[in-house]
Motif scaffolding. Sequence first.
Motif, PDB file in Angstrom:
ATOM      1  N   VAL A  11      49.876 -35.234  32.918  1.00 47.10           N
ATOM      2  CA  VAL A  11      49.339 -35.323  31.563  1.00 47.10           C
ATOM      3  C   VAL A  11      49.892 -36.601  30.948  1.00 47.10           C
ATOM      4  O   VAL A  11      51.106 -36.815  30.941  1.00 47.10           O
ATOM      5  CB  VAL A  11      49.731 -34.086  30.728  1.00 47.10           C
TER       6      VAL A  11
ATOM      7  N   TYR B  60      44.495 -18.410  29.659  1.00 49.09           N
ATOM      8  CA  TYR B  60      45.705 -19.143  29.244  1.00 49.09           C
ATOM      9  C   TYR B  60      45.745 -19.320  27.724  1.00 49.09           C
ATOM     10  O   TYR B  60      46.809 -19.216  27.102  1.00 49.09           O
ATOM     11  CB  TYR B  60      45.753 -20.502  29.944  1.00 49.09           C
TER      12      TYR B  60
ATOM     13  N   ASN C  32      56.791 -18.266  32.356  1.00 52.33           N
ATOM     14  CA  ASN C  32      55.694 -17.323  32.112  1.00 52.33           C
ATOM     15  C   ASN C  32      54.761 -17.324  33.322  1.00 52.33           C
ATOM     16  O   ASN C  32      54.267 -18.385  33.701  1.00 52.33           O
ATOM     17  CB  ASN C  32      54.861 -17.778  30.906  1.00 52.33           C
TER      18      ASN C  32
ATOM     19  N   PHE D  51      56.021 -25.196  23.589  1.00 52.90           N
ATOM     20  CA  PHE D  51      57.182 -25.490  24.437  1.00 52.90           C
ATOM     21  C   PHE D  51      57.634 -26.928  24.237  1.00 52.90           C
ATOM     22  O   PHE D  51      56.858 -27.782  23.799  1.00 52.90           O
ATOM     23  CB  PHE D  51      56.873 -25.238  25.922  1.00 52.90           C
TER      24      PHE D  51
ATOM     25  N   GLU E  91      52.232 -29.088  39.656  1.00 49.48           N
ATOM     26  CA  GLU E  91      53.161 -29.178  38.528  1.00 49.48           C
ATOM     27  C   GLU E  91      54.577 -29.011  39.087  1.00 49.48           C
ATOM     28  O   GLU E  91      54.776 -28.278  40.055  1.00 49.48           O
ATOM     29  CB  GLU E  91      52.828 -28.065  37.520  1.00 49.48           C
TER      30      GLU E  91
ATOM     31  N   GLY F 109      57.703 -27.376  33.053  1.00 49.51           N
ATOM     32  CA  GLY F 109      56.608 -27.678  33.947  1.00 49.51           C
ATOM     33  C   GLY F 109      56.021 -29.027  33.572  1.00 49.51           C
ATOM     34  O   GLY F 109      55.639 -29.228  32.420  1.00 49.51           O
TER      35      GLY F 109
ATOM     36  N   CYS G 174      47.948 -24.571  34.216  1.00 46.32           N
ATOM     37  CA  CYS G 174      47.191 -24.006  33.094  1.00 46.32           C
ATOM     38  C   CYS G 174      45.996 -24.855  32.667  1.00 46.32           C
ATOM     39  O   CYS G 174      45.236 -24.449  31.799  1.00 46.32           O
ATOM     40  CB  CYS G 174      48.110 -23.722  31.927  1.00 46.32           C
ATOM     41  N   ARG G 175      45.811 -26.032  33.250  1.00 44.68           N
ATOM     42  CA  ARG G 175      44.552 -26.761  33.052  1.00 44.68           C
ATOM     43  C   ARG G 175      43.881 -26.818  34.416  1.00 44.68           C
ATOM     44  O   ARG G 175      44.491 -27.277  35.391  1.00 44.68           O
ATOM     45  CB  ARG G 175      44.809 -28.177  32.561  1.00 44.68           C
TER      46      ARG G 175
ATOM     47  N   TYR H 223      49.133 -30.865  20.531  1.00 47.02           N
ATOM     48  CA  TYR H 223      47.876 -31.091  21.247  1.00 47.02           C
ATOM     49  C   TYR H 223      46.693 -30.910  20.299  1.00 47.02           C
ATOM     50  O   TYR H 223      46.697 -29.987  19.479  1.00 47.02           O
ATOM     51  CB  TYR H 223      47.726 -30.088  22.408  1.00 47.02           C
TER      52      TYR H 223
ATOM     53  N   ARG I  51      51.630 -15.564  22.630  1.00 44.48           N
ATOM     54  CA  ARG I  51      53.012 -16.061  22.712  1.00 44.48           C
ATOM     55  C   ARG I  51      53.538 -16.435  21.325  1.00 44.48           C
ATOM     56  O   ARG I  51      54.624 -16.024  20.937  1.00 44.48           O
ATOM     57  CB  ARG I  51      53.053 -17.262  23.663  1.00 44.48           C
TER      58      ARG I  51
ATOM     59  N   ALA J 222      59.691 -24.839  28.898  1.00 46.43           N
ATOM     60  CA  ALA J 222      58.958 -23.716  29.496  1.00 46.43           C
ATOM     61  C   ALA J 222      58.082 -24.141  30.663  1.00 46.43           C
ATOM     62  O   ALA J 222      57.836 -25.336  30.871  1.00 46.43           O
ATOM     63  CB  ALA J 222      58.081 -23.038  28.446  1.00 46.43           C
ATOM     64  N   SER J 223      57.628 -23.121  31.384  1.00 45.01           N
ATOM     65  CA  SER J 223      56.563 -23.267  32.374  1.00 45.01           C
ATOM     66  C   SER J 223      55.628 -22.089  32.186  1.00 45.01           C
ATOM     67  O   SER J 223      56.082 -20.991  31.863  1.00 45.01           O
ATOM     68  CB  SER J 223      57.121 -23.232  33.803  1.00 45.01           C
ATOM     69  N   ALA J 224      54.332 -22.313  32.366  1.00 48.50           N
ATOM     70  CA  ALA J 224      53.346 -21.224  32.326  1.00 48.50           C
ATOM     71  C   ALA J 224      52.404 -21.433  33.504  1.00 48.50           C
ATOM     72  O   ALA J 224      51.702 -22.443  33.570  1.00 48.50           O
ATOM     73  CB  ALA J 224      52.574 -21.229  31.012  1.00 48.50           C
TER      74      ALA J 224
ATOM     75  N   PRO K 151      50.086 -25.019  22.879  1.00 44.37           N
ATOM     76  CA  PRO K 151      51.176 -24.385  23.630  1.00 44.37           C
ATOM     77  C   PRO K 151      52.522 -24.654  22.957  1.00 44.37           C
ATOM     78  O   PRO K 151      52.785 -25.755  22.477  1.00 44.37           O
ATOM     79  CB  PRO K 151      51.123 -25.063  25.001  1.00 44.37           C
TER      80      PRO K 151
ATOM     81  N   ARG L 270      59.415 -30.371  26.140  1.00 41.04           N
ATOM     82  CA  ARG L 270      59.311 -30.934  27.492  1.00 41.04           C
ATOM     83  C   ARG L 270      60.564 -30.708  28.325  1.00 41.04           C
ATOM     84  O   ARG L 270      60.509 -30.670  29.551  1.00 41.04           O
ATOM     85  CB  ARG L 270      59.014 -32.433  27.405  1.00 41.04           C
TER      86      ARG L 270
END
Length: 328
Positions: A238, A148, A133, A218, A320, A234, A313-314, A207, A155, A170-172, A216, A220
Amino acid sequence: MPHGNEMRERTALTAPPSPLVRYRDGSASPGPRTLALFGFGSTPREIDDPRWLRVVLDPLGDAPLEAWEVDAPVEAGRDGDLRWSRGGGWLYAAVECHEDDHGGPEGAAVHAYGLLSRFVESAEERHVQRIWNYLGAINEGSGDDERYKHFCTGRIRGMGDVFAQGFPAASAIGHHGDPGLLQVYLLATDRPGTRVENPRQVSAWQYPRQYGRTPPSFARATLLPAGDVLAISGTAAVVGHASAHAGDLEAQLAETLRNLDALLESGGMPAGLDGGAPLKVYVRHREDEAAVRAFAAKRFPSAPLLLVHGDICRAELLVEIDGWRYRG
Ligand code: 3EB
């Protein structure tokens, strides 16, 4: 001689060979077995083929193309904002749309995921393994109003039943092109893969509330059905659910690598990122390119690398990494 029905059964148990993901020089063209071909940034190249996508992220340094090759002839087509290709049990589908046509990032995500989930649902290759994404100005807006977070809400609203059995890897990432442009593309196949989580990290869909109204969606990583490739989401610094080492690039890189190592281990992959691990590194600040390359040269010197300029996204995360790990 096995009976015909038995033959069919045995064939059905054999997962299709995984796509080969390779970085190729900028002059490459899609061949008969190319499932998808990606160029990055403002490359003047345009190829009139549904399998070609110009990803809106600018490359840092060398700008190779990314090619996905399968073991069978590929057919391809377009349908409105969606384009697709399929071959050898694999499906590629991509949507490009503009937020102005959908009232903002949430509406654009509903639209993109709606098109993708309806398309995939009606396909034989309905098991989504991996999804990417790219949206503009990803960290703009504060608290629950960050773009985001609106994307995350759209989504999940757009994801149909096809995603209900579990989320894909996924990746965003935030791009610096036309801020309203949303690009989403996926890889699916005709049987389920295995979702892999990272024991060092809280699963993203769990989360806590502080990260937004809609966690989110997704996984890992996904182990592709043949069991020979780990598709890695991604991955950033974290730990648990918290961002580690705010503002410290070197420490974030080291933490990201610990996360990648943990993911390889929980996915049952051999340790280390070698020549069989094409990676993409998303770098928030262009001026960090040299430090990222130096880190990679020291810690995973043989992994094929593509660096792009993108926002994580943070807002406190500087880097990433995602990619593929072939068992080799
Ligand atoms: C993280 O670990 C970093 O929203 O699809 C990584 C991969 C991240 C995918 C997504 C977000 C996504 O939470 C952010």
